[in-house]
Structure formats: C-alpha cells, structure tokens
Design an enzyme around this catalytic site. Structure first.
Site, PDB file in Angstrom:
ATOM      1  N   HIS A  56     115.523  57.682 120.774  1.00 54.60           N
ATOM      2  CA  HIS A  56     116.553  58.705 120.991  1.00 54.60           C
ATOM      3  C   HIS A  56     116.687  59.011 122.472  1.00 54.60           C
ATOM      4  CE1 HIS A  56     115.393  59.235 116.775  1.00 54.60           C
ATOM      5  NE2 HIS A  56     116.643  59.613 116.592  1.00 54.60           N
ATOM      6  N   GLU A  92     127.124  50.094 112.776  1.00 55.14           N
ATOM      7  CA  GLU A  92     127.698  50.209 114.125  1.00 55.14           C
ATOM      8  C   GLU A  92     128.641  49.057 114.473  1.00 55.14           C
ATOM      9  OE1 GLU A  92     124.569  50.854 113.343  1.00 55.14           O
ATOM     10  OE2 GLU A  92     124.402  52.978 113.827  1.00 55.14           O
TER      11      GLU A  92
END
Ligand SMILES: Cc1ncc(C[n+]2csc(CCOP(=O)(O)OP(=O)(O)O)c2C)c(N)n1
Length: 733
Positions: free
Chosen positions: A533, A463
């Site tokens: 999540h 990322e």
C-alpha cells in the site's frame, strides 16, 4: 456442405432462388472470391518475404471460410471490429483491399493501417470501424467490451455525441447505432489469457453486444489445444456465462459458418446479450513464416488437415451445385490473381515513410496540453474560503470537485473502477438505507448519486479490465476517468498501460486515439502501509512514450492538472499521493469550475540562490521543511521546484534554476536506483555541466521495499532530515 472428393463435373444449374442456409448463389460466389483472394495475398506475401521484399508474414490460410462468411453478416462502418492477424478474409469482406494489405507488408508511407509502423496483418481503418490491433494475444477483447459499452451509452445519451469546442471533443467524432455489434476474435490459444476471461465476464454481466469469435486451428504456435485449454474445448468452459448465444461450427464450411454467425448476430442485435462463435478451422501454412510446423506435427496429421482446406472444398461444392462451372472458377481466380499482381507491383513501388515522420502522432496533433490554452488561473476565492480558514479544501476535496464540475460540463465522462460507486445496489441509496461509499478514499463520493449508475459504476476486481475497457470507450469518443485503487495493484494492467493505451494513436498513424484518464492512488508515508500500500514506481511509466504522467503535490495543482488531463486529447496517468489527500499542507480554496494548469510547467515552491532542489509529490512538503531549516541554521538559500508533471517535465525551469544556483539535488520518494531522478541528473550532467559547481545529488528511498513497522518505513523512505543533510553537505562541497 459435403466433403466427398468427386471429380469436378457440371451438374444441372440449380434454380436462381435456391439458398443455402440463407446464402444465395451469388453470395457463395462472393465468399469464394474473398477466400481465394485472401489466400492469394498470403501466397504473394510469402513469395515477397522469401525475396526479402517484405519483412514478416503471417497468414489467414485455413480460416477464410469462417471469416468471409462473418464478413457478409456484419456491416462495415456500422458495426465495430477488433480483428486479429488471421482475419484477412474478414477485412477484405469489409472493404480493405489487397493494395491496403501489401502496402502494410512493404512498410510503405501510404500503408493505411499504420503508416509503415506495424507488421502486416495488423488491420486498421477508421472508415470501416476496424480498430487498430496489436500483436499481444487477447488484449483486444477488453477494448471490444469498452467499445460496446460506449456504443450503448451513446445510444442512451445521444447528446453526449455533441462536439463543443475547447476540449478533446472538438477532435473526436462519435458515431453510434442502437443495434450495432462489436466483433472481436482470436485463436483458441489466446483464450488462455486473463483478458479474455475478464472480457467474457464483463460482456456477460452487462449484456453487451459483443461477438466473440474463436478461430480454433488446434494449435497456438506449437502448443496443441488440449494442453492450452482444460478439456481441450473452449466452448465447454464458457458455456455457463449468462445471456450469451453460443455456436460451435465447422469453420471450414462457409455455409455452416454463415448460419452460425447469422444466428448469433440476430441475438446480439436484438439486445439479448453477447454471442460466442467457436469455429473449427485449419492452419495449412505453419504458424507464421518464422515457424516450421514439421518440427512438432507429423506428416500424417498434416495430410489429414489438407483434406479440410476450405478453398478446395468450396470450389468443388460450387461446381457440384452448378453455381460455377470450371470456367467460371478459372475466370474468378484469374481476376483475383491479376488484382493481387497489380497491388503487389504498386506496393513494391511505394515509397517508405520519411524519417521525419517517426515522432508524429505520439501525442495528439490537435490539442497540446502544454499550451497556454490550458492555463486558466483559479477564480478569486470568496472571502469565506481564504487559505488558512476552515473553508480551505484538501487535495481530496478538490479532486472530487474537479470530477463533479467536469461531469456536469461533459456528458461523455464516465467514472468507474473498484468501489468508486456510492452503492451498486441502488435501491439501498433510494430508500436511504445507506449513505454510500464512493471510493476507498471517498474521492468519488456522491458522484453516482448526482450522475446516476450509467456514469459512475463499480467494475469487477480486475485492473487489466479497467484499463482495457477504458481504451475501448475512449476509442469511441467517451472520456473514461477510471480509477486504479492502489498503485500497488496497477501491475495486472501493466500490459494495457504499456502496450495498448499509449500506442493507439501512434500505431494507427492517427487513425484512432484513446485519451482516457487513469487516476491512481500512490505512495507511502502512511504508517503501516507496508509493501503493498506504499509503492511508488512512476519512472516505469514516464519511460513510456505516448503517456502523460502527472503527480501533483497540493490541492490546487491536483484540481487544475486533473482538469487539464480530462480535457486533453492524450492518455493520462494521474498519480494522487494518498498521504497528501488530507494533509494540512497544500490546502486551498475551491478554484472554480475552469481552473487549469498546463502540463510541463513546474512550480517554484520557494525561490533560492544556493541550491536547486528538484522534486514532486509528497517529497515537496518534506523538501520545504528541509529548506526552511537549512536557511534557519546555515543560511543556505534553497530553491525548490515542484515538477507537477513528470512526462512532460519542465526542462526550462530546471535548467534556469541550475544556471542560477550551480548546485542541484533531485529528491523523490521512489527507490534511488533507476528512479526518476536518474534521468534528470543525467540530463543536467549532459547539458549543464559547465554550470555545475558540485556533483548532482539524489535523495530517494533505499533500494528495497516499504516495510510495515513505522520505524523501518521512516528509515526506508526519504525524510525531511535526509533532504536537509543532503542540502548541508552539497552546500559545503
Ligand atoms: C501476450 C502474447 N504472448 C505471446 C505471444 C506470441 N504469440 C504470437 S501468436 C501466438 C499463438 C497464438 O495462438 P492462437 O491464439 O491459437 O492463434 P493462432 O495463431 O493459432 O491463430 C503466440 C504465443 C504474443 N503475441 N502475445
């Protein structure tokens, strides 16, 4: 170059044409001049720091030979540079002046690198392609990779350089050359940062024209290289990266350094891949003026190092070779001293920046995304796609539609991230063996097929690299619309998002900008999403000046706001709620290819007179349910404001509503404490106190993480029921 310490004695002059591994006598004199000048500026800064006329000092001492040599190989204003703080001799070679440097040291308004905002030795020059650097070690590597990627893209698609009016391109000059090199450097210590390895991996895999320069002075502040790097030598560890040209040299010897850099640059310019130069240098002046190396380096070691000082060695070499005699050396040194003295005198006279300048260049001065030019209503829907009919589009549909329309319109847009491509193994698509993926939520599906793999591609699972490379691309004028797959995994990129992306413009005093768009799937209410999540956390980003933060709640807003994000000249974090991607709530017909919504304009979801409910994202439909029930059951008339963008946010709309209703709830999905609602509530209490008939209330998640078990998730996240209860209670206050 020999290292014997013979007494300086003029030897017969060598023939004019004699060269030393490609360096002429004239070039060697120039290298000496640059090295000496660099050292003298350091010495002057040290003096000024001791006199408290400047406020920080870090030197390039001991690194000069390697860098002056590199400066002669590379081309200013043609190649691109991401130097670090020890690269004084390099940037002098490229064309920065002692005055430029000393203006930064005193923090003058005329400091060309940063307008008095950055510490000394944080170089930046638009003209010379020296890109503003930060203090965090190693983060520049990813920018260099993005920059090289953009240069290659622009060479392949020169039409992308056009500057049509109407969006960020109008203000973003693009230059490129087919065989440019992107230089990036650090000490050996910074190679321990993950960003270094992510950059090496990407540069190697894409065969990008990046020159990695490692200046190894064996210490990272007090940590020696054998503690820093397994085996004590970074060259050994990186040796297996494919397509690199590797060099390891004595960086205190300009001739050896020049030859090593020249061979590497030849490889890079030929398009064969990146290069790696590992120069062994010395650090005669401690880490910085705040460090005393005697605390961790014994006298014996320091004495040994003195023998390798590149300046004394080159001076003796020039004399021995008859390139300069003692008078020649002395004249050159006097000239350098005079130059530094004059620059210092001028810098000390230079006025500091005006206090009024502090807020300048946090955002683009040219293009304001809150302005009416970003207000373009949806095109009228064809009869077949009126709301409520099957043709109504989900938020996911309209985000994809926006990406597709904008990519058709603007060839500078590239889309990349984890799994965003249809299929990296293109032949499977061509042979129609597979349908293609296009994102874990399918929002980029079909884009690679339409626009090709140069514009839509998968990144490694890294990322920081996604955001860091976006920064480098955007600096060069591309418009990366990168994706972070889940907000829960944004944290490896936090450093790039906090210390780099939003700062490029401010810290370079508008010399550079990086208007990248980072799309992120966020939020819970997923049933089974659990901790990793379902996270929110938007307030962590709204806390960052320079970053626009957008959080739409419905399909039409997502489309119009994403278009504004893409066309704007500022970096944008675009938060897309996963639960809303395919909800029935908030569907809309396709609004055409130009629909835009200005940032900082809330939407009145429902007018009301009793309570103002300020919210955004997935709480909007829940708030609506609560408001309808409160009306039905208690005749409480709730006004709902959907903020749509969190930074900037629509204070006018909030204040107008609170003045009308005198009661307010801020509802948001993130954990209650320190959340987005805290700022809004505080400002209401501060500025609208006399309009309040009741305390400002917040409805938000419990101060914990989101659990997997659905019954727990329901309890933890704010539900319509919670909002309803809060409304009823506040109405009765
Ligand atoms: C991310 C980050 N961590 C820590 C620091 C503090 N720091 C500044 S320079 C430095 C050492 C760097 O060593 P090296 O990369 O070998 O370069 P050198 O200064 O020796 O040339 C450290 C730890 C920083 N600036 N950035």
């Amino acid at each position: 170059m020999a290292t014997t310490k013979a007494a300086p004695k003029l030897v017969p002059k060598a023939p004019e044409e004699k060269t030393y591994q490609g360096l002429t006598r004239r070039q060697l004199i120039e290298i000496y001049r640059l090295m000496f000048l660099s050292r003298r500026i350091d010495d002057r800064e040290i003096l000024l720091k001791r006199q408290q006329k400047i406020f920080f000092q870090i030197s390039g001492a001991g690194h000069e030979a390697l860098l002056a040599a590199a400066g002669l190989v590379l081309k200013p204003g043609y190649d691109w540079f991401f130097p670090y703080y020890r690269d004084r001799a390099l940037v002098l070679a490229l064309g920065m002046t002692p005055l430029d440097m000393l203006l930064q040291a005193v923090g003058a308004a005329d400091d060309p690198s940063s307008g008095g905002r950055q510490m000394p030795s944080h170089w930046s020059s638009r003209k010379l392609n020296i890109v503003t650097g930060s203090s965090p070690t190693g983060s520049q590597y990813l920018h260099a990779v993005g920059c090289a990627h953009a240069g290659r893209y622009l060479s392949r698609y020169p039409d992308a350089a056009k500057k049509p009016p109407g969006d960020y391109r109008e203000f973003k000059d693009v230059t490129f050359h087919g065989e440019e090199v992107v230089y990036v450097s650090s000490g050996e210590g910074a190679t321990s940062e993950g960003e270094f390895w992510e950059a090496m991996n990407a540069a190697s895999n894409l065969k990008l024209p990046v020159l990695f320069m490692i200046e190894d002075n064996e210490y990272a502040i007090s940590v020696p290289c054998e503690v820093q790097t397994a085996g004590g030598n970074i060259s050994r560890l990186v040796a297996n990266f494919p397509d690199f040209h590797f060099e390891e040299c004595d960086g205190t010897d300009p001739i050896e350094s020049y030859a090593a850099v020249a061979r590497t640059v030849e490889h890079i310019r030929a398009g064969k891949g990146p290069g790696f130069v590992h120069g062994h240098v010395v650090r005669p002046y401690s880490h910085s003026l705040s460090d005393d190396e005697r605390l961790y380096r014994p006298e014996s070691e320091r004495k040994e190092e003195v023998k390798r000082d590149p300046i004394t060695r080159l001076q003796m070499f020039l004399i021995r070779e008859g390139i300069l005699d003692e008078k020649g050396i002395s004249d050159l040194e006097k000239q350098a001293d005079q130059e530094v003295q004059e620059a210092s005198d001028r810098a000390l006279e230079a006025p500091p920046p005006a206090k009024e300048s502090i807020l300048q260049f946090i955002y683009s001065p040219d293009l304001d995304p809150t302005s009416p030019r970003f207000d373009v209503p949806p095109a009228p829907a064809p009869a077949s796609s009126k709301p409520g009919t099957v043709a109504s589009k989900t938020m996911a549909d309209l985000i994809t539609a926006c990406l597709r329309d904008e990519m058709r319109r603007d060839p500078r847009i590239v889309v990349f991230g984890e799994d965003v491509a249809d299929c990296s193994r293109e032949q499977y698509l061509k042979e129609k063996l597979v349908k293609g993926k296009g994102g874990v939520f399918k929002l980029t599906a079909g884009l690679q097929m339409e626009f090709g793999p140069d514009r839509v591609f998968n990144s490694p699972l890294a990322e920081a690299s996604i955001v860091g490379r976006s920064i480098g691309m955007a600096v060069r004028g591309l418009k990366p619309v990168a994706e972070i797959q889940f907000f829960d995994y944004i944290w490896p990129a936090m450093h790039q998002l906090r210390d780099e992306l939003p700062l490029i413009r401010w810290r370079s005093f508008d010399g550079f900008s990086s208007p990248a768009v980072i799309r992120v799937a966020i939020g819970g209410y997923l049933t089974g999403g659990a901790i990793y999540h379902s996270q929110c956390g938007e307030s962590i980003f709204t806390h960052i000046p320079g970053l626009r933060v957008v959080f739409p709640s419905n399909a039409l807003d997502a489309n119009g706001l994403l278009r504004t994000a893409i066309r704007s000249d500022d970096p944008v974090l675009f938060l897309e709620h996963k639960r809303l991607y395919r909800e029935t709530y908030g569907r809309a017909p396709y609004p055409g290819p130009d629909h835009m919504i200005p940032f900082g304009k809330a939407r009145v979801v429902r007018e009301g007179s009793d309570i103002s409910l300020i919210t955004y994202g997935a709480v909007v439909p829940r708030a609506l349910q609560a408001a309808q029930r409160a009306e039905r059951e208690h005749q409480i008339n709730v006004e709902i404001l959907d903020l749509r963008t969190l930074s900037p946010y629509d204070w006018e709309a909030i204040a107008g509503s609170v003045r009308k209703t005198n009661r307010v709830i801020v509802a948001y999905e993130d954990v209650l404490s320190w959340g987005y609602g805290a700022e809004i509530a505080a400002r209401i209490a501060d500025e609208l106190f006399e309009h309040l008939d009741a305390p400002v209330r917040r409805v938000a998640a419990m101060d914990t993480f989101c659990a997997y078990q659905p019954a727990l998730e329901d309890e933890i996240l704010p539900q319509a029921e919670d909002v309803y209860q809060a409304v009823v209670k506040l109405a009765g206050f």
